[in-house]
Design a protein around this motif. Structure first.
Motif, PDB file in Angstrom:
ATOM      1  N   THR A   1       0.837  -1.189   0.000  1.00  0.00           N
ATOM      2  CA  THR A   1       0.000   0.000   0.000  1.00  0.00           C
ATOM      3  C   THR A   1       0.873   1.241   0.000  1.00  0.00           C
ATOM      4  OG1 THR A   1      -0.092   0.047   2.404  1.00  0.00           O
ATOM      5  CG2 THR A   1      -1.861  -1.140   1.283  1.00  0.00           C
TER       6      THR A   1
ATOM      7  N   PRO B   1       1.027   5.048   1.603  1.00  0.00           N
ATOM      8  CA  PRO B   1       0.388   5.922   2.586  1.00  0.00           C
ATOM      9  C   PRO B   1       0.011   7.270   1.966  1.00  0.00           C
ATOM     10  CG  PRO B   1       2.735   5.747   3.009  1.00  0.00           C
ATOM     11  CD  PRO B   1       2.428   4.811   1.883  1.00  0.00           C
TER      12      PRO B   1
ATOM     13  N   GLU C   1      -4.427   4.750   3.288  1.00  0.00           N
ATOM     14  CA  GLU C   1      -3.522   3.855   2.581  1.00  0.00           C
ATOM     15  C   GLU C   1      -4.228   3.387   1.318  1.00  0.00           C
ATOM     16  OE1 GLU C   1      -2.482   0.598   5.099  1.00  0.00           O
ATOM     17  OE2 GLU C   1      -1.840   1.887   6.724  1.00  0.00           O
TER      18      GLU C   1
ATOM     19  N   PRO D   1      -8.450  -0.335   0.889  1.00  0.00           N
ATOM     20  CA  PRO D   1      -7.857   0.913   1.380  1.00  0.00           C
ATOM     21  C   PRO D   1      -7.984   1.018   2.896  1.00  0.00           C
ATOM     22  CG  PRO D   1      -9.374   1.338  -0.426  1.00  0.00           C
ATOM     23  CD  PRO D   1      -9.505  -0.102  -0.073  1.00  0.00           C
TER      24      PRO D   1
ATOM     25  N   PRO E   1      -6.926  -0.477   9.310  1.00  0.00           N
ATOM     26  CA  PRO E   1      -5.759  -0.746   8.482  1.00  0.00           C
ATOM     27  C   PRO E   1      -6.133  -1.435   7.167  1.00  0.00           C
ATOM     28  CG  PRO E   1      -5.843  -2.263  10.329  1.00  0.00           C
ATOM     29  CD  PRO E   1      -6.970  -1.289  10.507  1.00  0.00           C
ATOM     30  N   ALA E   2      -5.252  -1.305   6.214  1.00  0.00           N
ATOM     31  CA  ALA E   2      -5.469  -1.961   4.921  1.00  0.00           C
ATOM     32  C   ALA E   2      -5.535  -3.466   5.139  1.00  0.00           C
ATOM     33  CB  ALA E   2      -4.347  -1.605   3.957  1.00  0.00           C
TER      34      ALA E   2
END
Length: 168
Positions: A30, A32, A54, A89, A113-114
């Protein structure tokens, strides 16, 4: 040192730095994405929320090759399903909350979080309306019903998230 030599050295140094900085970003799953609110926070002299995200990088996989099935003229998986690996994402945000009693701020935050994402594109399975040559029919193929099927896409993930209150 001439100015052209210095300019060339600066360009080479800049390109080397850019290539060195891009290598870790390519290896990541990913990218940021911060939301810059520092300038507004300083100019208005207030505490603003902090936010960021992300974005996933799509990674195509290697499809399975065709498989030959006895009794079928066209191999299974003639139009294969292609695996795609990526991530959902991510998002993180923190917002300051004024304390009713005391000094300072508390904060409310959310973090998602991703999450890894596994997918398969749709595929196609088909078979011809004739059979393989038959020894009982003098070596000629016989007719049968044509077969066609759409292989459904696959989507697998397990997203998580955290919501909380705390002090800064």
């Amino acid at each position: 040192m001439k100015s052209t030599t210095r300019t060339l050295a600066a360009v080479v140094t800049g390109v080397a730095a850019a290539v060195g900085a891009a290598a870790p970003a390519v290896a990541a799953d990913t990218v940021p994405v911060p939301v810059p609110l520092d300038g507004v926070e300083k100019s208005l002299n207030v505490s603003l929320p902090r936010a960021g995200g992300e974005l996933p990088l799509l990674r195509p996989g290697v499809p399975e090759g065709p498989r030959y099935v006895e009794g079928q003229m066209i191999p299974a998986g003639a139009v294969p399903q292609v695996p795609m690996g990526a991530a959902l994402p991510g998002l993180s945000a923190e917002a300051p909350l004024p304390q009713v009693v005391g000094k300072g701020f508390d904060q409310a935050g959310v973090s998602v979080p991703a999450a890894a994402l596994r997918t398969l594109t749709p595929g196609l399975a088909v078979d011809t309306p004739v059979t393989a040559p038959d020894s009982e029919g003098f070596g000629l193929p016989t007719l049968k019903e044509p077969q066609a099927a759409v292989l459904t896409p696959v989507l697998q993930t397990a997203p998580t998230g955290v919501l909380g209150l705390g002090s800064m």
